[in-house]
Design a protein around this motif. Structure first.
Motif, mmCIF file in Angstrom:
data_model
loop_
_atom_site.group_PDB
_atom_site.id
_atom_site.type_symbol
_atom_site.label_atom_id
_atom_site.label_comp_id
_atom_site.label_asym_id
_atom_site.label_seq_id
_atom_site.Cartn_x
_atom_site.Cartn_y
_atom_site.Cartn_z
ATOM 1 N N MET A 9 0.847 -1.310 -0.106
ATOM 2 C CA MET A 9 -0.129 -0.061 0.070
ATOM 3 C C MET A 9 1.054 1.269 -0.029
ATOM 4 S SD MET A 9 -3.182 1.154 2.838
ATOM 5 C CE MET A 9 -3.849 -0.255 2.386
ATOM 6 N N GLN A 10 0.441 2.253 -0.821
ATOM 7 C CA GLN A 10 1.387 3.533 -0.746
ATOM 8 C C GLN A 10 1.175 4.220 0.573
ATOM 9 O OE1 GLN A 10 -0.536 4.578 -4.759
ATOM 10 N NE2 GLN A 10 1.728 5.277 -5.164
ATOM 11 N N SER A 11 2.254 4.936 0.842
ATOM 12 C CA SER A 11 2.336 5.884 1.784
ATOM 13 C C SER A 11 1.436 7.101 1.659
ATOM 14 C CB SER A 11 3.585 6.120 2.425
ATOM 15 O OG SER A 11 3.999 6.965 1.260
ATOM 16 N N LEU A 12 1.238 7.953 2.594
ATOM 17 C CA LEU A 12 0.337 9.284 2.200
ATOM 18 C C LEU A 12 1.365 10.125 1.522
ATOM 19 C CD1 LEU A 12 -1.865 11.282 2.758
ATOM 20 C CD2 LEU A 12 -0.951 11.815 4.576
ATOM 21 N N ARG A 13 2.623 10.034 2.000
ATOM 22 C CA ARG A 13 3.764 10.985 0.876
ATOM 23 C C ARG A 13 3.651 10.631 -0.224
ATOM 24 N NH1 ARG A 13 7.774 14.233 2.710
ATOM 25 N NH2 ARG A 13 9.520 14.524 1.254
ATOM 26 N N GLU A 14 3.560 9.296 -0.647
ATOM 27 C CA GLU A 14 3.513 8.870 -1.998
ATOM 28 C C GLU A 14 2.424 9.059 -2.733
ATOM 29 O OE1 GLU A 14 6.622 4.683 -1.712
ATOM 30 O OE2 GLU A 14 4.232 4.689 -1.113
ATOM 31 N N LEU A 15 1.460 9.060 -2.052
ATOM 32 C CA LEU A 15 -0.002 9.533 -2.636
ATOM 33 C C LEU A 15 -0.103 10.966 -2.911
ATOM 34 C CD1 LEU A 15 -2.593 7.449 -0.730
ATOM 35 C CD2 LEU A 15 -1.852 7.059 -3.121
#
Length: 283
Positions: A1-7
């Motif tokens: 799952m992507q991190s918030l930073r990546e999103l």
């Protein structure tokens, strides 16, 4: 799952593309310092302030934010939620992502609060669902909690939810419950079990497993039908209701005996909170 930073990084790149903000570049915004004032234009519950901070931190670590209201605060129309100081180009390229997140998340928190206030004093709780924007579920469910709601299952992996399709596939409520109980034991899982029931016959069938399951879900029933079902269940299991529940009729369901109300509308139909970001040059 992507991190918030990546999103957030992906969302920024969606906006900037290869060339960046060509309009702001054309007016030489990068040569100026500016202040952006985040103005709440309709009273509501704020959600997303800390996310806005992360957006600007991703773009330019020299940006400074002066926060006047925190996530979860009630903000009156006309209030300035925060002021952000930095390079004008930085403020402009972050503006839309920041506003999209603030308006969306604050709208969810505000809409959730309407449900929570509607059932106040009944002992019933408001739950969200998985009807969220793909990849932004964690943020939207967080906004629900800021509005006073509770999180239902986060995904398909943290709760057994036996629905009508599962019952139809296995042939009966009993067969579906038995299959889940076997699987949970075999896999050494502890996830709770919720069973959707459509009529008194299915309720009676599910109640035979009252010691093994956690609650019953009544979907698309009227408050009167829910009251009859709750009376029949007689406290043997807590009852969750869903389907067509609004802030206007939520109390009727709560007073009918529902312990939980789950509403997909919290995240799929919450109106955005009207918020703007006015950017002006610093003198």
């Amino acid at each position: 799952m992507q991190s918030l930073r990546e999103l957030l990084q992906a969302a920024l790149m969606e906006d900037l593309g290869t060339y960046g903000d060509i309009t702001s570049r054309a007016v030489s915004a990068e040569k100026k310092q500016a202040v952006g004032r985040c103005i709440v234009k309709r009273t509501g519950i704020l959600a997303g302030i800390q996310v806005a901070q992360q957006v600007y931190d991703l773009i330019d670590k020299d940006v400074k934010i002066d926060i006047h209201f925190r996530d979860g605060d009630v903000c009156q129309a006309g209030s300035v939620a925060f002021e952000v100081y930095g390079n004008a180009y930085t403020l402009l390229i972050g503006e839309r992502l920041v506003l999209n997140l603030l308006q969306r998340l604050s709208g969810i928190a505000t809409f959730t609060r309407r449900y929570v206030e509607a059932i106040e004093g009944t002992g019933c709780e408001v739950l969200d669902t998985r009807k969220t924007t793909p990849l932004w579920r964690a943020l939207e469910k967080w906004a629900v909690t800021l509005g006073g709601g509770k999180n239902h299952r986060f995904g398909l992996y943290d709760q057994f939810l036996i629905k009508d399709n599962h019952i139809d596939l296995t042939g009966s409520v009993s067969a579906a419950i038995e299959a889940v109980l076997r699987y949970r034991t075999e896999q050494n899982l502890s996830a709770p079990i919720v069973v959707e029931v459509r009529n008194l016959r299915e309720i009676a069938e599910a109640l035979r497993y009252a010691k093994e399951i956690d609650r019953l879900l009544l979907d698309n029933l009227s408050p009167q039908q829910v009251a009859r079902a709750v009376e029949y269940i007689g406290g043997r299991l807590p009852v969750e209701v869903s389907g067509g529940i609004t802030p206007e009729n939520a109390r009727a369901y709560a007073e009918a005996g529902a312990r939980y109300i789950s509403a997909g509308a919290l995240t799929h139909s919450a109106p955005a909170l009207d918020i703007s970001l006015k950017i002006q040059p610093l003198q």
